[in-house]
Write a protein that holds these residues in place. Structure first.
Motif, PDB file in Angstrom:
ATOM      1  N   LYS A  62      14.011  79.015  21.787  1.00 18.00           N
ATOM      2  CA  LYS A  62      14.610  79.874  20.759  1.00 18.00           C
ATOM      3  C   LYS A  62      13.686  81.035  20.406  1.00 18.00           C
ATOM      4  O   LYS A  62      14.132  82.052  19.888  1.00 18.00           O
ATOM      5  CB  LYS A  62      14.965  79.069  19.510  1.00 18.00           C
ATOM      6  CG  LYS A  62      13.780  78.542  18.742  1.00 18.00           C
ATOM      7  CD  LYS A  62      14.205  77.838  17.476  1.00 18.00           C
ATOM      8  CE  LYS A  62      12.960  77.455  16.680  1.00 18.00           C
ATOM      9  NZ  LYS A  62      13.267  77.104  15.329  1.00 18.00           N
ATOM     10  N   ASP A  63      12.388  80.904  20.721  1.00 18.61           N
ATOM     11  CA  ASP A  63      11.409  81.952  20.410  1.00 18.61           C
ATOM     12  C   ASP A  63      11.141  82.914  21.556  1.00 18.61           C
ATOM     13  O   ASP A  63      10.397  83.867  21.390  1.00 18.61           O
ATOM     14  CB  ASP A  63      10.090  81.314  19.971  1.00 18.61           C
ATOM     15  CG  ASP A  63      10.252  80.470  18.715  1.00 18.61           C
ATOM     16  OD1 ASP A  63      11.042  80.861  17.825  1.00 18.61           O
ATOM     17  OD2 ASP A  63       9.603  79.409  18.632  1.00 18.61           O
ATOM     18  N   GLY A  64      11.701  82.624  22.739  1.00 19.07           N
ATOM     19  CA  GLY A  64      11.462  83.516  23.866  1.00 19.07           C
ATOM     20  C   GLY A  64      11.350  82.778  25.181  1.00 19.07           C
ATOM     21  O   GLY A  64      11.658  81.590  25.284  1.00 19.07           O
ATOM     22  N   VAL A  65      10.874  83.502  26.197  1.00 20.14           N
ATOM     23  CA  VAL A  65      10.727  82.953  27.545  1.00 20.14           C
ATOM     24  C   VAL A  65       9.245  82.779  27.853  1.00 20.14           C
ATOM     25  O   VAL A  65       8.445  83.690  27.624  1.00 20.14           O
ATOM     26  CB  VAL A  65      11.379  83.894  28.588  1.00 20.14           C
ATOM     27  CG1 VAL A  65      11.175  83.367  29.996  1.00 20.14           C
ATOM     28  CG2 VAL A  65      12.862  84.079  28.287  1.00 20.14           C
ATOM     29  N   HIS A  66       8.905  81.609  28.381  1.00 21.30           N
ATOM     30  CA  HIS A  66       7.516  81.304  28.737  1.00 21.30           C
ATOM     31  C   HIS A  66       7.449  81.083  30.248  1.00 21.30           C
ATOM     32  O   HIS A  66       8.205  80.279  30.793  1.00 21.30           O
ATOM     33  CB  HIS A  66       7.028  80.070  27.979  1.00 21.30           C
ATOM     34  CG  HIS A  66       7.203  80.200  26.497  1.00 21.30           C
ATOM     35  ND1 HIS A  66       6.369  80.971  25.725  1.00 21.30           N
ATOM     36  CD2 HIS A  66       8.151  79.704  25.666  1.00 21.30           C
ATOM     37  CE1 HIS A  66       6.772  80.920  24.469  1.00 21.30           C
ATOM     38  NE2 HIS A  66       7.856  80.160  24.395  1.00 21.30           N
ATOM     39  N   VAL A  67       6.553  81.816  30.900  1.00 27.52           N
ATOM     40  CA  VAL A  67       6.448  81.795  32.360  1.00 27.52           C
ATOM     41  C   VAL A  67       5.234  80.973  32.783  1.00 27.52           C
ATOM     42  O   VAL A  67       4.142  81.122  32.220  1.00 27.52           O
ATOM     43  CB  VAL A  67       6.339  83.231  32.922  1.00 27.52           C
ATOM     44  CG1 VAL A  67       6.222  83.215  34.433  1.00 27.52           C
ATOM     45  CG2 VAL A  67       7.535  84.074  32.471  1.00 27.52           C
ATOM     46  N   GLY A  69       6.168  75.946  21.189  1.00 27.21           N
ATOM     47  CA  GLY A  69       7.430  75.578  20.560  1.00 27.21           C
ATOM     48  C   GLY A  69       8.490  75.115  21.547  1.00 27.21           C
ATOM     49  O   GLY A  69       9.682  75.293  21.323  1.00 27.21           O
ATOM     50  N   ILE A  70       8.063  74.510  22.648  1.00 28.29           N
ATOM     51  CA  ILE A  70       8.997  74.005  23.656  1.00 28.29           C
ATOM     52  C   ILE A  70       9.495  72.641  23.190  1.00 28.29           C
ATOM     53  O   ILE A  70       8.710  71.776  22.800  1.00 28.29           O
ATOM     54  CB  ILE A  70       8.313  73.912  25.034  1.00 28.29           C
ATOM     55  CG1 ILE A  70       7.866  75.304  25.494  1.00 28.29           C
ATOM     56  CG2 ILE A  70       9.237  73.263  26.057  1.00 28.29           C
ATOM     57  CD1 ILE A  70       6.959  75.300  26.720  1.00 28.29           C
ATOM     58  N   ARG A  71      10.839  72.453  23.248  1.00 29.43           N
ATOM     59  CA  ARG A  71      11.449  71.220  22.750  1.00 29.43           C
ATOM     60  C   ARG A  71      12.476  70.669  23.742  1.00 29.43           C
ATOM     61  O   ARG A  71      12.989  71.405  24.591  1.00 29.43           O
ATOM     62  CB  ARG A  71      12.167  71.497  21.434  1.00 29.43           C
ATOM     63  CG  ARG A  71      11.262  71.941  20.315  1.00 29.43           C
ATOM     64  CD  ARG A  71      12.068  72.265  19.056  1.00 29.43           C
ATOM     65  NE  ARG A  71      11.213  72.714  17.970  1.00 29.43           N
ATOM     66  CZ  ARG A  71      10.777  73.957  17.826  1.00 29.43           C
ATOM     67  NH1 ARG A  71      11.089  74.870  18.701  1.00 29.43           N
ATOM     68  NH2 ARG A  71      10.006  74.283  16.811  1.00 29.43           N
ATOM     69  N   ALA A  72      12.794  69.396  23.580  1.00 30.72           N
ATOM     70  CA  ALA A  72      13.906  68.814  24.331  1.00 30.72           C
ATOM     71  C   ALA A  72      15.146  69.644  24.030  1.00 30.72           C
ATOM     72  O   ALA A  72      15.355  70.072  22.890  1.00 30.72           O
ATOM     73  CB  ALA A  72      14.106  67.359  23.932  1.00 30.72           C
ATOM     74  N   GLY A  73      15.949  69.917  25.046  1.00 30.59           N
ATOM     75  CA  GLY A  73      17.137  70.753  24.902  1.00 30.59           C
ATOM     76  C   GLY A  73      16.925  72.176  25.383  1.00 30.59           C
ATOM     77  O   GLY A  73      17.889  72.877  25.693  1.00 30.59           O
ATOM     78  N   ASP A  74      15.654  72.628  25.451  1.00 33.81           N
ATOM     79  CA  ASP A  74      15.366  73.960  25.990  1.00 33.81           C
ATOM     80  C   ASP A  74      15.687  73.967  27.482  1.00 33.81           C
ATOM     81  O   ASP A  74      15.772  72.915  28.129  1.00 33.81           O
ATOM     82  CB  ASP A  74      13.899  74.340  25.760  1.00 33.81           C
ATOM     83  CG  ASP A  74      13.592  74.651  24.299  1.00 33.81           C
ATOM     84  OD1 ASP A  74      14.543  74.905  23.524  1.00 33.81           O
ATOM     85  OD2 ASP A  74      12.401  74.642  23.934  1.00 33.81           O
ATOM     86  N   LYS A  75      15.843  75.159  28.042  1.00 32.57           N
ATOM     87  CA  LYS A  75      16.241  75.310  29.442  1.00 32.57           C
ATOM     88  C   LYS A  75      15.092  75.771  30.330  1.00 32.57           C
ATOM     89  O   LYS A  75      14.295  76.621  29.928  1.00 32.57           O
ATOM     90  CB  LYS A  75      17.366  76.334  29.558  1.00 32.57           C
ATOM     91  CG  LYS A  75      18.692  75.847  29.021  1.00 32.57           C
ATOM     92  CD  LYS A  75      19.221  74.693  29.831  1.00 32.57           C
ATOM     93  CE  LYS A  75      20.692  74.865  30.086  1.00 32.57           C
ATOM     94  NZ  LYS A  75      21.245  73.835  30.903  1.00 32.57           N
TER      95      LYS A  75
END
Length: 155
Positions: free
Chosen positions: A39-44, A140-146
């Protein structure tokens, strides 16, 4: 002259055998890019691929460090229940268990180095991403993120 030639032949045979035996361990792991959408952005992340039984079994064992932004992605084709452990792994890891569609099913944070306790996926998954411990909390990576990567199909 014969003893010299025989020694030379033995040297070449030993060198050839050494190259054959070393070739499997010197092969560089395939490296690819993976993105996690939160929800806060994309992490590479730059990840090494673990596709074979041997690569999956070894994983990140014996490593003394894992830089931020790096990781290992385990391919468990086809989707299946998976259990991981930290045997011979010297650094704490976050393990992200990922469904076939790229949805993070479950996260095991800051796993205990050198532990033989099994860490279960909680259902069938296509892949497991291992990153340095604390990464998921920090980003802030959580279960449900893609997760976006060719390993995972889009709905």
């Amino acid at each position: 002259m014969w003893p010299y030639f025989r020694g030379w032949g033995a040297w070449w045979l030993a060198a050839l055998l050494g190259l054959v035996l070393a070739s499997g361990s010197l092969r560089a792991a395939e490296e690819t890019t993976l993105e996690i959408v939160t929800k806060d952005g994309v992490h590479v992340f730059s990840v090494e691929m673990a596709r074979t039984d041997e690569e999956r079994q070894k994983g990140l064992m014996f490593r003394k460090e894992l830089p931020e932004g790096k990781g290992m992605l385990f391919d468990f084709k086809p989707d299946q229940d998976v259990s991981m452990w930290m045997r011979n792994t010297y650094i704490p890891l976050d393990m992200l268990f990922i469904n076939g569609d790229g949805t993070i099913r479950r996260i095991a944070e800051n796993t205990v180095p050198l532990s033989e306790k099994t860490i279960a996926s909680g259902g069938p998954v296509r892949g497991v991403l291992e990153v340095i411990g604390g990464t998921t909390k920090k980003l802030g990576i959580r279960a449900g993120d893609k997760v976006a990567h060719p390993l995972f199909s889009s709905p």
